[in-house]
Design an enzyme around this catalytic site. Structure first.
Site, PDB file in Angstrom:
ATOM      1  NE  ARG A  85      -3.575  -2.433   0.073  1.00 54.86           N
ATOM      2  CZ  ARG A  85      -3.185  -3.545  -0.566  1.00 54.86           C
ATOM      3  NH1 ARG A  85      -2.103  -3.544  -1.350  1.00 54.86           N
ATOM      4  NH2 ARG A  85      -3.871  -4.649  -0.469  1.00 54.86           N
ATOM      5  CB  SER A 108      -8.963  -2.355   4.476  1.00 61.32           C
ATOM      6  OG  SER A 108      -9.325  -3.572   3.888  1.00 61.32           O
ATOM      7  CD  GLU A 111      -5.677   0.230   2.581  1.00 61.06           C
ATOM      8  OE1 GLU A 111      -5.446  -0.771   3.297  1.00 61.06           O
ATOM      9  OE2 GLU A 111      -6.211   0.161   1.461  1.00 61.06           O
TER      10      GLU A 111
HETATM   11  C1  LIG Z   1     -15.496  -1.197  -1.046  1.00 64.64           C
HETATM   12  C2  LIG Z   1     -14.021  -0.954  -1.210  1.00 64.64           C
HETATM   13  C3  LIG Z   1     -13.156  -2.018  -1.395  1.00 64.64           C
HETATM   14  C4  LIG Z   1     -11.777  -1.799  -1.527  1.00 64.64           C
HETATM   15  N1  LIG Z   1     -10.960  -2.870  -1.729  1.00 64.64           N
HETATM   16  C5  LIG Z   1      -9.642  -2.664  -1.892  1.00 64.64           C
HETATM   17  C6  LIG Z   1      -8.757  -3.779  -2.117  1.00 64.64           C
HETATM   18  O1  LIG Z   1      -9.164  -4.917  -2.189  1.00 64.64           O
HETATM   19  N2  LIG Z   1      -7.436  -3.513  -2.262  1.00 64.64           N
HETATM   20  C7  LIG Z   1      -6.943  -2.243  -2.210  1.00 64.64           C
HETATM   21  O2  LIG Z   1      -5.730  -2.069  -2.362  1.00 64.64           O
HETATM   22  N3  LIG Z   1      -7.749  -1.185  -1.999  1.00 64.64           N
HETATM   23  C8  LIG Z   1      -9.071  -1.363  -1.845  1.00 64.64           C
HETATM   24  N4  LIG Z   1      -9.895  -0.286  -1.642  1.00 64.64           N
HETATM   25  C9  LIG Z   1      -9.309   1.078  -1.519  1.00 64.64           C
HETATM   26  C10 LIG Z   1      -9.208   1.858  -2.830  1.00 64.64           C
HETATM   27  O3  LIG Z   1     -10.133   1.401  -3.788  1.00 64.64           O
HETATM   28  C11 LIG Z   1      -7.798   1.767  -3.409  1.00 64.64           C
HETATM   29  O4  LIG Z   1      -6.847   2.299  -2.535  1.00 64.64           O
HETATM   30  C12 LIG Z   1      -7.683   2.499  -4.761  1.00 64.64           C
HETATM   31  O5  LIG Z   1      -6.436   2.205  -5.310  1.00 64.64           O
HETATM   32  C13 LIG Z   1      -7.819   4.004  -4.644  1.00 64.64           C
HETATM   33  O6  LIG Z   1      -7.949   4.527  -5.956  1.00 64.64           O
HETATM   34  P1  LIG Z   1      -8.777   5.858  -6.231  1.00 64.64           P
HETATM   35  O7  LIG Z   1      -8.730   6.156  -7.671  1.00 64.64           O
HETATM   36  O8  LIG Z   1     -10.139   5.752  -5.628  1.00 64.64           O
HETATM   37  O9  LIG Z   1      -7.885   6.892  -5.440  1.00 64.64           O
HETATM   38  P2  LIG Z   1      -8.358   8.155  -4.594  1.00 64.64           P
HETATM   39  O10 LIG Z   1      -9.071   7.686  -3.363  1.00 64.64           O
HETATM   40  O11 LIG Z   1      -9.090   9.097  -5.464  1.00 64.64           O
HETATM   41  O12 LIG Z   1      -6.961   8.756  -4.202  1.00 64.64           O
HETATM   42  C14 LIG Z   1      -6.056   8.061  -3.382  1.00 64.64           C
HETATM   43  C15 LIG Z   1      -4.689   8.756  -3.473  1.00 64.64           C
HETATM   44  O13 LIG Z   1      -4.178   8.560  -4.778  1.00 64.64           O
HETATM   45  C16 LIG Z   1      -3.790   9.800  -5.343  1.00 64.64           C
HETATM   46  N5  LIG Z   1      -4.029   9.740  -6.784  1.00 64.64           N
HETATM   47  C17 LIG Z   1      -5.174   9.458  -7.425  1.00 64.64           C
HETATM   48  N6  LIG Z   1      -4.985   9.507  -8.760  1.00 64.64           N
HETATM   49  C18 LIG Z   1      -3.693   9.841  -8.962  1.00 64.64           C
HETATM   50  C19 LIG Z   1      -2.885  10.088 -10.123  1.00 64.64           C
HETATM   51  N7  LIG Z   1      -3.396  10.023 -11.376  1.00 64.64           N
HETATM   52  N8  LIG Z   1      -1.590  10.427  -9.946  1.00 64.64           N
HETATM   53  C20 LIG Z   1      -1.060  10.533  -8.696  1.00 64.64           C
HETATM   54  N9  LIG Z   1      -1.759  10.334  -7.559  1.00 64.64           N
HETATM   55  C21 LIG Z   1      -3.077   9.995  -7.698  1.00 64.64           C
HETATM   56  C22 LIG Z   1      -4.712  10.819  -4.690  1.00 64.64           C
HETATM   57  O14 LIG Z   1      -4.148  12.129  -4.728  1.00 64.64           O
HETATM   58  C23 LIG Z   1      -4.798  10.275  -3.284  1.00 64.64           C
HETATM   59  O15 LIG Z   1      -3.701  10.715  -2.516  1.00 64.64           O
HETATM   60  C24 LIG Z   1     -11.278  -0.479  -1.505  1.00 64.64           C
HETATM   61  C25 LIG Z   1     -12.151   0.603  -1.344  1.00 64.64           C
HETATM   62  C26 LIG Z   1     -13.513   0.373  -1.214  1.00 64.64           C
HETATM   63  C27 LIG Z   1     -14.439   1.553  -1.072  1.00 64.64           C
END
Ligand SMILES: Cc1cc2nc3c(=O)[nH]c(=O)nc-3n(C[C@H](O)[C@H](O)[C@H](O)COP(=O)(O)OP(=O)(O)OC[C@H]3O[C@@H](n4cnc5c(N)ncnc54)[C@H](O)[C@@H]3O)c2cc1C
Length: 301
Positions: free
Chosen positions: A177, A227, A297
């Site tokens: 992560r 999580s 996280e």
């Molecule tokens: C129901 C549920 C289940 C989940 N299951 C998992 C799982 O199984 N495994 C897991 O790892 N995670 C899981 N997650 C967490 C989440 O989906 C992940 O961490 C995902 O990678 C976040 O992506 P996002 O686009 O939503 O990022 P955001 O929440 O929009 O942003 C997260 C961070 O990434 C940065 N960011 C976003 N886009 C960019 C870019 N283009 N360049 C640079 N930085 C950027 C943002 O600035 C921020 O700091 C889950 C979440 C939910 C709600």
């Protein structure tokens, strides 16, 4: 420093892409949280670079938001600019065993494209509700796979909008992560993913198996950020929380899920303050019980 809509339009960003006073509950999977003074959608790399240069010169707080599935904005006003990557960054192209995807492509769509093209190795990400950019920032992973395993190159723009870089897998410094993006603040525009040829039916069956597993174990019917805590070195967050007797613990509209203690869910009307207070309560109780301090996280802005 003052932000100004006219200044932003002069950067070449269409007026309709500039939104003011936007509830971040609409843009985050927790469906809770404060209001952003500005939310600006950039359609292409040129607009992104111009906006990054502008916020740098004007010293304006800003944050790139992907799918918002790992973010919680505190209640109140975020006095800055939330940047979202528009359609240009959603392109997915498949050539042989290589996929090139824009940073705002949903991981589920990349997984579907891989499956449609009989490419295996991306099934693990099919149910992660993030974008590729957010996934790379977090080195998202599930069921034994992580983005680290399949990424060969990442295209990014420097935080001041001036330079473009290509990162190799090694330079991304992927860990659990965690990735170099959390330190260097680069903005990902696209990435290159290398997979293996496989059998279409087997890939589809694997995705179905993982989806069924996810739906049976996780509280998918309620808003959350997945999580809430990282896996500590000793044990599993969910287990430690359950052993501390915290399943079902509620603050306002936020609750430690009865289905999976690792998830804090929004029962309907949670504020960010409810969620943050519950996170702290869980951390303190688990610490008193075990001496282990759980690390969130979810990113709190
Ligand atoms: C129901 C549920 C289940 C989940 N299951 C998992 C799982 O199984 N495994 C897991 O790892 N995670 C899981 N997650 C967490 C989440 O989906 C992940 O961490 C995902 O990678 C976040 O992506 P996002 O686009 O939503 O990022 P955001 O929440 O929009 O942003 C997260 C961070 O990434 C940065 N960011 C976003 N886009 C960019 C870019 N283009 N360049 C640079 N930085 C950027 C943002 O600035 C921020 O700091 C889950 C979440 C939910 C709600």
């Amino acid at each position: 420093m003052e932000k100004n809509v006219n200044d932003i339009i002069e950067l070449g960003i269409p007026k309709e892409n500039i939104n003011t006073n936007v509830s971040m509950a609409q843009y985050t999977s927790f469906r809770a949280g404060g209001t952003a003074e500005y939310l600006i959608v950039v359609d292409d790399k040129t607009q992104l670079k111009e906006l990054l240069k502008y916020v740098k010169i004007k010293c304006i707080d800003h944050l790139l938001v992907g799918n918002g599935s790992d973010l919680l904005f505190r209640d109140g006003i975020y006095e800055g600019i939330v940047i979202k990557l528009g359609n240009e960054f959603k392109k997915i192209t498949v050539k042989g065993d290589v996929i090139v995807a824009g940073a705002s492509s949903p991981l589920s769509k990349i997984s579907a494209a891989a499956s449609d093209n009989s490419l295996m190795g991306f099934e693990f990400a099919s149910g992660i509700p993030g974008s590729l950019g957010g996934g790379l920032y977090m080195n998202a992973g599930a069921y034994g796979g992580e983005l680290k395993d399949v990424i060969i190159a990442v295209n990014a723009i420097s935080p001041d909008g001036k330079n473009e870089y290509v990162f190799s897998n090694e330079n991304m410094e992927f860990e659990y992560r965690n990735s170099a993006l959390q330190r260097n603040k680069m903005i990902v525009t696209s990435a290159v993913i290398k997979l293996k040829k496989g059998e279409k039916e087997e890939i589809a069956a694997k995705i179905l198996e993982l989806t069924t597993k996810r739906n049976s174990k996780q509280p998918v019917d309620f808003p959350s950020a997945g999580s809430t805590f990282k896996r500590p070195k000793q044990g599993y967050a969910a287990q430690l929380i359950e052993e501390a007797g915290l399943k079902g613990l509620t603050v306002g509209g936020a609750q430690v899920s009865q289905k999976h203690a690792g998830f804090i869910i929004n029962k309907g009307k949670a504020t960010a303050t409810d969620i943050i207070q519950l996170i702290k309560l869980v951390q303190n109780t688990v610490y008193d019980n075990t001496g282990i301090m759980l690390e969130p996280e979810v990113r709190i802005i």
